[in-house]
Every structure is written in C-alpha cells, then in structure tokens.
Design an enzyme around this catalytic site. Structure first.
Site, short mmCIF file in Angstrom:
data_model
loop_
_atom_site.label_atom_id
_atom_site.label_comp_id
_atom_site.label_asym_id
_atom_site.label_seq_id
_atom_site.Cartn_x
_atom_site.Cartn_y
_atom_site.Cartn_z
N THR A 71 47.56 -87.29 -4.98
CA THR A 71 47.19 -87.20 -3.64
C THR A 71 46.05 -87.99 -3.54
O THR A 71 45.84 -88.71 -2.81
CB THR A 71 46.53 -85.80 -3.25
N ASN A 150 60.27 -85.05 -1.87
CA ASN A 150 60.08 -83.99 -2.58
C ASN A 150 60.69 -82.76 -1.85
O ASN A 150 60.87 -82.00 -3.05
CB ASN A 150 58.57 -83.59 -2.54
N GLN A 178 57.88 -88.08 -7.16
CA GLN A 178 59.20 -87.29 -7.59
C GLN A 178 60.22 -88.39 -8.20
O GLN A 178 61.18 -87.76 -8.80
CB GLN A 178 59.88 -86.70 -6.32
N HIS A 200 51.61 -83.53 -13.43
CA HIS A 200 52.01 -82.29 -13.60
C HIS A 200 53.63 -82.04 -13.22
O HIS A 200 54.10 -81.19 -13.32
CB HIS A 200 51.35 -81.40 -12.92
N CYS A 322 52.45 -77.46 -1.29
CA CYS A 322 51.18 -77.90 -0.89
C CYS A 322 50.53 -77.42 0.30
O CYS A 322 49.82 -78.12 1.07
CB CYS A 322 51.05 -79.72 -1.07
#
Length: 382
Positions: A71, A150, A178, A200, A322
């Site tokens: 982000t 995503n 992704q 992550h 999110c």
C-alpha cells in the site's frame, strides 16, 4: 483451531526460512547505516535481501526500494509519481485494490476509471482512447492497474497495456501484489516504470513490501527522511522484516510449485459444480491465476456460510481482507456487473505454499453441509 487455511490472498503463513531469518536479525544490535561492525553486518542482511527480491522480480538490486507495505509502495508510486512528473490525470482499473483508488484520490487530480467486462477483464479500447485524448490535449497520465485481481484472480493483459503505455510519455504503475512469486515480473526488461510488491503474500512477515523503480523515477519520493534506500524512502530500515522478505523470496517459488495450487483450484471448482449446478465462478470467462477461486451459490449469503465454515475450522474470506475485518460489498464484483444479491453470496478461496489436497477435501465436506442446511431450510419454507 484452523483445520484448513484457505486465505493466502489475504496473507500467507510465515515460511520457516523467513521466520529463522527474522529471529537471527533481531539478535543483532545496531543500525544498518552505522559504519561499525554491527552496522555493517546489518547492512549486509539488507543488501542480501535486496538481491533476493530483485532476483524474484527480474530487477536490478538498485531498482528495489523497501517500503512498509505494498500500500505504501503504491502510494509512493502514484502520489509521488504524480508530483515528480507533473501528472494531470490518474487512470486506473475499476477492479483495482482500494490502495490504488485511495492513492489516486490523495493526489487531488482528476481520475479516469477504466471499466471491465463481465469476466473482469480491462477494457483495452477505453484505455487506448483515453491515451489518445490525453495526447491530443497535452495531458500527462499516470496509468495504474493490478496485474492479478486479489478477489477473483483475473489476470489483466499486461503485455497489451505495456504496449500502449510503455513507449509513451505517460507513466505506468503495476500493482503486482498477487502476481509476485507466481508470475514472471521481468521488471528490468519491461516497459513499466514502477511495480509494487508485498512480503506477507509470499510467506514473509507483514509490514514489509517494495517498490521497483526505474532510474528515471529516482525522484519519486514519499518519505524524504534521512536518505535511506538511496534517498528514495527515508527511515531506518526494519532489518528483521527485510531479512524475512529476502528469505521468503528465495524459498517461496519452490514451495508454491510443490503445493500444486493450480490442480487444487481445479479440484475445488469441479467439486463445487458437482454439488450444485447453480454455482457461479466469478471471472470464469477470463484468464485467471490458479490459486484463487471466487464463487457463489445463489441464496446462501456469505455472512452465513463464512460463520459455518469458520466453526468448522475453514479459514477463507468474502473478498479483500483490507476493510477492517468486515464482510462488505465487493466493488470488484460490482464493476463486473454482478448483482448485489449474488455479490453478497460470494466467497474467496485462495491457495499458497502451505496448501494441500486435504485442505480442499475439508472445505468441500464443510461446504456441502452448508449447502445441505440451505436446501433443507429452503424446502421447509416452500
């Protein structure tokens, strides 16, 4: 207790190699900018990790800028890029992650949102006409898109987009969160100016990402600070997180391949269709990445099915993770023309390095019970 973790698109479990690297780095005191022995040891960890990220991304090490997340990387690319290049308009895809739309909003510039078809594929003709109009008016554009969605796993035609935007005077930014570790980025040889990736999603700890930057974008900055990251992102580097990211980049591709995620996705879809002829696979008509299946059975709201699946130890989601942990409406499915009623039934299953055939089996068993209860209830109501 989680019996089957099927939410890799939200966050992958930590790889053992990444965990070991994090712990080892935490034992070293100092600052990677210090010139003493401890500082040099930390700097080597950062440099080695940068090499590993560059290797997986097909980039040069000097093109890798560590950030706190994808982000942040997207925000740096879009907000920083708009400022550095005097951009007049931001162009992005209607199904892009909110990290992109919020960054575009933060620039304060006019926005053009590219539509998608019912399968979730970007409208290339609209992009071409937008570029043509900008050339006619003298506008400078920053075009951004998510290579792999995503929520649905739909793969956008990167080659066609790069062919349109890359050779032009306009900027091109890719959200490859992704795609990283699954598809070939080949950043150094590409026509893309900047690419954002995340740690992550590939088994690194949360809190670390990277922005891949071509040399002509060296002045794209968001956090000036003390000159770290070659002056492109200030702040003392989180060495432990960076170490974990580097080791994940080294270990993830082989781990992902061993999991055989494409076969797992096919098995899951076949099982779902065998249970109910009305099952809808979102994005089925488009090219999709093999680790993600977003589906719905009309009439079974995801709030109901997710609660039942969670009680059975099945971890998945209804879309993006999110949104403060809430089960909300999907802007992705809305952009694809999916009705609100069907969208509220959507569930996303996503696989990764730790996934197994047993996970699919457990999910199908649990979902069949959800489906049976729904049928019994519907029959009683009739």
């Amino acid at each position: 207790m989680v019996a089957a973790y099927l939410d890799h698109n939200a966050s992958a479990p930590l790889l053992a190699e990444a965990r070991d690297a994090v712990i080892a780095a935490l034992d070293l005191p100092g600052n990677p900018s210090s010139v003493h022995g401890s500082g040099r040891a930390l700097r080597k960890i950062v440099d080695d990790a940068r090499d590993a990220v560059a290797e997986l991304a097909g980039a040069e090490a000097k093109q890798v800028v560590f950030t706190g997340s994808a982000t942040e990387a997207l925000t740096q690319a879009i907000v920083g890029g708009a400022k550095a290049f005097n951009v007049d308009r931001i162009v992005y895809c209607a199904t892009d992650h909110t990290a992109t739309s919020k960054a575009a909003e933060a620039t304060g510039l006019p926005v053009t949102m590219l539509p998608v078809d019912s399968a979730g594929s970007i409208d290339i003709e609209t992009l071409a006409s937008t570029l043509e109009a900008a050339d006619g008016s003298g506008e400078t554009l920053l075009v951004s898109f998510a290579w792999v969605n995503n929520e649905t796993g739909v793969i956008q035609p990167r080659g066609r987009i790069e062919a349109l935007v890359g050779p032009s005077r306009h900027l091109l930014v890719i959200d490859a969160v992704q795609a990283f570790g699954k598809l070939t980025l080949d950043f150094a040889a590409s026509a893309t100016d900047m690419i954002a990736v995340s740690g992550h999603k590939i088994g690194a700890p949360a809190g670390i990402g990277a922005l891949l930057v071509k040399s002509h974008c060296d002045n794209v900055r968001l956090v000036p600070g003390g000159g770290q990251e070659q002056g492109r992102r200030g702040g003392t580097e989180p060495v432990a997180l960076i170490a974990g990211f580097g080791k994940a980049c080294e270990a993830y591709p082989a781990s992902y391949e061993r999991a055989g995620v494409a076969v797992l996705g096919e098995t899951l879809e076949t099982g779902l269709k065998g249970m109910d002829s009305e099952v809808v696979i979102f994005g089925e008509g488009a090219e999709r990445i093999g680790n993600c299946v977003n589906f719905a059975v009309p009439g079974i709201k995801n709030t109901v099915s997710m609660m039942a699946l969670d009680l059975a130890g099945i971890a998945l989601s209804s879309g993006s993770a999110c949104s403060s942990g809430k089960v909300g409406k999907s802007h992705v499915l809305a952009a694809m023309g999916v009705t609100p009623e069907l969208s509220e039934c959507g569930l996303r299953v996503s696989f990764g390095w730790s996934s197994t055939a047993k996970d699919v089996e457990l999910f199908l068993e649990a979902f069949e019970k959800v489906l049976s209860r729904h049928r019994a209830k519907s029959g009683a109501a009739a």
